[in-house]
Design a protein around this motif. Structure first.
Motif, short mmCIF file in Angstrom:
data_model
loop_
_atom_site.label_atom_id
_atom_site.label_comp_id
_atom_site.label_asym_id
_atom_site.label_seq_id
_atom_site.Cartn_x
_atom_site.Cartn_y
_atom_site.Cartn_z
N ILE A 1 -19.01 2.53 74.89
CA ILE A 1 -19.75 3.41 75.84
C ILE A 1 -19.14 3.33 77.48
CG2 ILE A 1 -21.96 3.75 76.81
CD1 ILE A 1 -21.82 4.56 73.84
N ARG A 2 -19.05 4.54 77.91
CA ARG A 2 -18.46 4.33 79.47
C ARG A 2 -19.27 5.00 80.34
NH1 ARG A 2 -14.36 5.54 75.80
NH2 ARG A 2 -14.40 7.76 76.80
N ALA A 3 -19.35 4.48 81.62
CA ALA A 3 -20.33 5.13 82.54
C ALA A 3 -19.33 6.07 83.59
CB ALA A 3 -21.27 4.31 83.29
N ASN A 4 -18.19 6.14 83.43
CA ASN A 4 -17.16 6.77 84.20
C ASN A 4 -16.76 8.17 83.70
OD1 ASN A 4 -15.70 5.91 82.31
ND2 ASN A 4 -13.92 5.56 83.74
N LEU A 5 -17.42 8.78 82.78
CA LEU A 5 -16.87 9.99 82.45
C LEU A 5 -17.78 11.34 82.97
CD1 LEU A 5 -16.53 9.14 78.77
CD2 LEU A 5 -14.71 9.23 80.20
N THR A 6 -17.28 12.46 83.19
CA THR A 6 -18.11 13.35 83.59
C THR A 6 -17.55 14.84 82.83
OG1 THR A 6 -16.67 13.92 85.52
CG2 THR A 6 -18.77 12.79 85.98
N THR A 7 -18.40 15.63 82.62
CA THR A 7 -17.75 17.13 82.07
C THR A 7 -17.12 17.79 83.21
OG1 THR A 7 -19.90 18.15 82.66
CG2 THR A 7 -19.95 16.93 80.61
N SER A 8 -16.48 18.81 82.67
CA SER A 8 -15.79 19.81 83.64
C SER A 8 -16.90 20.36 84.56
CB SER A 8 -15.28 20.95 83.12
OG SER A 8 -16.18 21.78 82.24
N ASP A 9 -18.18 20.39 84.31
CA ASP A 9 -19.33 20.70 85.28
C ASP A 9 -19.84 19.59 86.17
OD1 ASP A 9 -19.01 23.56 84.63
OD2 ASP A 9 -20.47 23.14 83.02
N ASN A 10 -19.03 18.43 86.20
CA ASN A 10 -19.25 17.10 86.77
C ASN A 10 -20.73 16.54 86.28
OD1 ASN A 10 -17.04 16.59 88.32
ND2 ASN A 10 -18.13 18.37 89.86
N VAL A 11 -21.24 16.87 85.01
CA VAL A 11 -22.26 16.01 84.59
C VAL A 11 -21.87 14.80 83.69
CG1 VAL A 11 -24.01 16.37 82.60
CG2 VAL A 11 -23.47 18.30 83.87
N PRO A 12 -22.41 13.75 84.06
CA PRO A 12 -22.10 12.39 83.71
C PRO A 12 -22.38 12.17 82.31
CG PRO A 12 -23.61 12.26 85.50
CD PRO A 12 -23.49 13.54 85.27
N TYR A 13 -21.54 11.94 81.21
CA TYR A 13 -21.85 11.42 79.96
C TYR A 13 -21.09 10.16 79.50
CZ TYR A 13 -17.27 13.25 78.41
OH TYR A 13 -15.87 13.46 78.43
N LEU A 14 -21.77 9.77 78.31
CA LEU A 14 -21.28 8.45 77.86
C LEU A 14 -19.92 8.45 76.91
CD1 LEU A 14 -24.81 7.15 77.02
CD2 LEU A 14 -23.47 6.60 79.12
N GLY A 15 -19.76 9.61 76.27
CA GLY A 15 -18.70 9.89 75.48
C GLY A 15 -18.92 11.20 74.48
N GLU A 16 -17.75 11.47 73.85
CA GLU A 16 -18.16 12.80 73.10
C GLU A 16 -18.42 12.23 71.53
OE1 GLU A 16 -15.34 16.75 71.70
OE2 GLU A 16 -14.37 15.13 72.72
N ILE A 17 -19.37 13.11 70.80
CA ILE A 17 -19.64 12.85 69.46
C ILE A 17 -18.69 14.14 68.90
CG2 ILE A 17 -21.37 13.19 67.71
CD1 ILE A 17 -22.02 11.08 69.68
N GLU A 18 -17.58 13.70 68.21
CA GLU A 18 -16.65 14.53 67.66
C GLU A 18 -17.01 15.09 66.22
OE1 GLU A 18 -13.02 12.02 67.83
OE2 GLU A 18 -13.06 12.26 70.17
N SER A 19 -17.84 14.22 65.31
CA SER A 19 -18.26 14.65 64.05
C SER A 19 -19.53 13.96 63.82
CB SER A 19 -17.15 14.53 62.91
OG SER A 19 -16.85 13.07 63.06
N ILE A 20 -20.35 14.81 62.77
CA ILE A 20 -21.36 14.30 62.48
C ILE A 20 -21.52 14.37 60.91
CG2 ILE A 20 -23.88 14.51 62.60
CD1 ILE A 20 -23.56 15.84 65.58
N TYR A 21 -22.02 13.42 60.29
CA TYR A 21 -22.17 13.29 58.76
C TYR A 21 -23.67 13.14 58.41
CZ TYR A 21 -17.13 13.13 59.20
OH TYR A 21 -15.82 13.15 59.64
N GLU A 22 -24.04 14.00 57.33
CA GLU A 22 -25.43 13.67 57.15
C GLU A 22 -25.32 13.18 55.62
OE1 GLU A 22 -28.74 16.72 58.50
OE2 GLU A 22 -26.86 17.85 58.21
#
Length: 104
Positions: free
Chosen positions: A56-77
């Motif tokens: 988990i990182r606190a230094n990421l932002t989206t292209s719209d400058n929204v801070p986020y913790l990381g990307e969820i690339e895939s989800i399994y149920e």
């Protein structure tokens, strides 16, 4: 929206109850909409959450400058819950009830 449709989304926040009764994730999808994923057990027993290779990182932002913790690339149920995988590592949630709802 189905849980698996949230693949390739950004993790904005997550909250794990101190007694492990629930976990809630806030995700941002590519078109700017936000969704909450909430998981608990119907009988109010604690859920099981495993963090594997958590990054988990606190230094990421989206292209719209929204801070986020990381990307969820895939989800399994599965019958016992779901799993998020991505550059955040793996978050495995074992709960018998979970839902996705649009967040404000």
């Amino acid at each position: 929206m189905k849980l698996t449709e949230l693949s390739e989304s950004d993790l904005l926040s997550f909250t794990l109850d101190h007694q492990n009764l629930y976990i809630e994730f806030l995700l941002l999808v590519g078109d700017g909409r936000k969704f909450k994923v909430f998981a608990n057990n119907i009988d109010s027993n604690p859920i099981t959450v495993s963090f594997i290779g958590l990054n988990i990182r606190a230094n990421l932002t989206t292209s719209d400058n929204v801070p986020y913790l990381g990307e969820i690339e895939s989800i399994y149920e599965s019958d016992s819950g779901f799993c998020f995988e991505g550059d955040i590592g793996i978050i495995e949630v074992k709960a018998n009830r979970y839902c996705v709802e649009k967040a404000l």
